[in-house]
Design an enzyme around this catalytic site. Sequence first.
Site, PDB file in Angstrom:
ATOM      1  N   GLU A 176       0.801  -1.230   0.000  1.00 27.92           N
ATOM      2  CA  GLU A 176       0.000   0.000   0.000  1.00 27.92           C
ATOM      3  C   GLU A 176       0.835   1.281   0.000  1.00 27.92           C
ATOM      4  O   GLU A 176       0.724   2.102   0.916  1.00 27.92           O
ATOM      5  CB  GLU A 176      -0.980   0.009   1.179  1.00 27.92           C
ATOM      6  CG  GLU A 176      -2.132  -0.950   1.005  1.00 27.92           C
ATOM      7  CD  GLU A 176      -3.266  -0.700   2.003  1.00 27.92           C
ATOM      8  OE1 GLU A 176      -3.259   0.346   2.696  1.00 27.92           O
ATOM      9  OE2 GLU A 176      -4.155  -1.546   2.092  1.00 27.92           O
ATOM     10  N   GLU A 377      -5.668  -8.121   0.528  1.00 25.78           N
ATOM     11  CA  GLU A 377      -6.360  -7.753   1.765  1.00 25.78           C
ATOM     12  C   GLU A 377      -7.825  -7.480   1.463  1.00 25.78           C
ATOM     13  O   GLU A 377      -8.143  -6.782   0.505  1.00 25.78           O
ATOM     14  CB  GLU A 377      -5.769  -6.494   2.422  1.00 25.78           C
ATOM     15  CG  GLU A 377      -4.380  -6.654   2.983  1.00 25.78           C
ATOM     16  CD  GLU A 377      -3.867  -5.375   3.638  1.00 25.78           C
ATOM     17  OE1 GLU A 377      -4.701  -4.542   4.083  1.00 25.78           O
ATOM     18  OE2 GLU A 377      -2.634  -5.191   3.694  1.00 25.78           O
TER      19      GLU A 377
END
Length: 480
Positions: A176, A377
Site C-alpha cells: 500500500e 487484503e
Amino acid sequence: MFDETTAHPTPEALARALPPGFVIGTATAAAQIEGASRAGNRSPSVWDRFAAQPGRILDGSDTSVTADHYHRYREDVALMRDLGADAYRFSFSWTRLQPHGRGPLDPAGSDFYDRLLDELQEAGVSPFATISHWDLPEEYAHGWLDRETALRLGDLAHLLGERFGDRVDAWITINEPATVTLNGYALGLHPPGESLLFDALPTVHHQLLGHGLAVQALRAAGVPGRVGIANVHSPVSPAADTDEDHAMAALFDLVHNRVYADPVLLGRYPEAPGFLGDALAAFDAVPADDLAQIHQPLDFYGLNYYMPTLVAAGAGSGESPDGTSQAMAGLPFRLEAFEGVPTTGFGWPIKPDGFVRALGEMQERYGEALPPVYITENGASFPDEVGPDGTVDDRERIAFLGDHLRAAIGAVAPGGPAEGLDLRGLFVWSLIDNWEWAAGFTQRFGLVHVDFTTGDRTPKASYHWLRELLAARRADRLSA
C-alpha cells in the site's frame, strides 16, 4: 452460481463457486502483531518513535506487545492449520532483521523467521511474505522523501531472498504505497507525521523505485517464489453530477490509484487532464531509467480492497473515526459519506459492488498488462467482544466477507465486468485482532479475538464460518 434466496451466500454455495486452485488465506503485518519490540537486537522503528509521541495513537498504546505473535507464533500457526487456510501473508520486521537499517541480517531476528517459516511448512500453509509493510528503521529520518530509502529496500530484498527464498512461495515488495504517502506524508496521520499535501508526491516515486529495485534484487538472489506488489485500490465517484465534483473525483483517482499502478504495469505515470493543472508536476522530471527500473515483469499484482470513495469539490471539515476528514481540510476536495450505506467500525462504507467496480477498472485500464491478481487484503473492523458463553458473535464480519467474496468471484466470471482478469485468490484481513496503527487497539479486524491484556486467542464466529467454507471446498474436491 449462488443461492439467491438467501441474503448472504452460504459457505457451501461459496465453496462450490470457487475457481479451481483459488487460494484462501489470511494476512497480518509485523508491526501490528509481533510485539517484542526489544527482543534480540531489534532497533526502534518509525512506528515505535511515532507511538511514543503524545496524542499520535488514539488510545495511547504502543508497539511493545501488540498481539505478542513473536512469542505465540506456534499458537497462531495452529489456528491457521485448524482453519484450513491455504496461505498466510505476513511481513518481515525490517529492524528485527536489519537493526538500524544497515549491515547483514541479524542472527536472532533471522532465527525467528526461520522458526515461523518452518512452522508454516509443517502446517501445510503457503507463506506469502511482504518485505515492507508501512515500517522503516527510525534512522531513516526523511523516510520515503529520501531516494536513498529505495536503494535500502533493494538491498534488504536481496538479503531476504538469499536467506529465506527457499521457503517463501510468494514475495510482496511493498504494501500500500498509496496509504503510506497519503497518511504518512500528505495528511500527517502516520509516521513520519508530515502534512505536506501535494508536496508528498515524491514519496510515491521513491516507493515505486524501491519496489522495482526489490523485484530485481529478489530475482538476482534466485528466489523460486513468485514476485509482486500490493496496493489498495478504491473506485472513485463524484458526490454530485457537477463539473467541479467530476474534476476532483478524477484528481483523487489519479493520486490514489493510477499514479501507483500505471508506472508498475505500464511503465509511465498518468497524464493529468488539462483542468487539473500541474497537480502531477512532481513526476515531470522523473528519469526514464527510473521508470524502466519500476516497470519490472511481475508474477502477480496484489489488490487490497476495503471501500469505494465519494469525492466532492471544496475543503472538508469535521472529524471521522480514522481522522481523515480533519486532516484533509487543506485539500481542494473532501470525502463524503454514501447515504444509507452501512459502515464498519472505522466508518468505512460497506459496498461489495465497489469491489466489482475496482476489479472491472483494473481489467479495463490494464488489460493484457495486468498479471494474475490476488486480493491481498479484504476485511472489516467491528466492535466485537467475547460473550458470557465464551464465543464471539461477529455476524457483521461474516456478511461482509461472504458478500465481498461473492462479488469478486462474480466480477471475473464470464459476462462479469472484470471478465478476463485472472483472479487467483483472496486473503482475509486479518487472522487475529491487532494493533491498528494510529487507532491503537480500538479497531478489531481479526477472525480471532485477542485479549490484549492476557494475549488469549478466541476464534470468532467468522473464523468458524470460513473454516466451514474451506471444509466444504475440500469435500467438493474429494467428491469430484
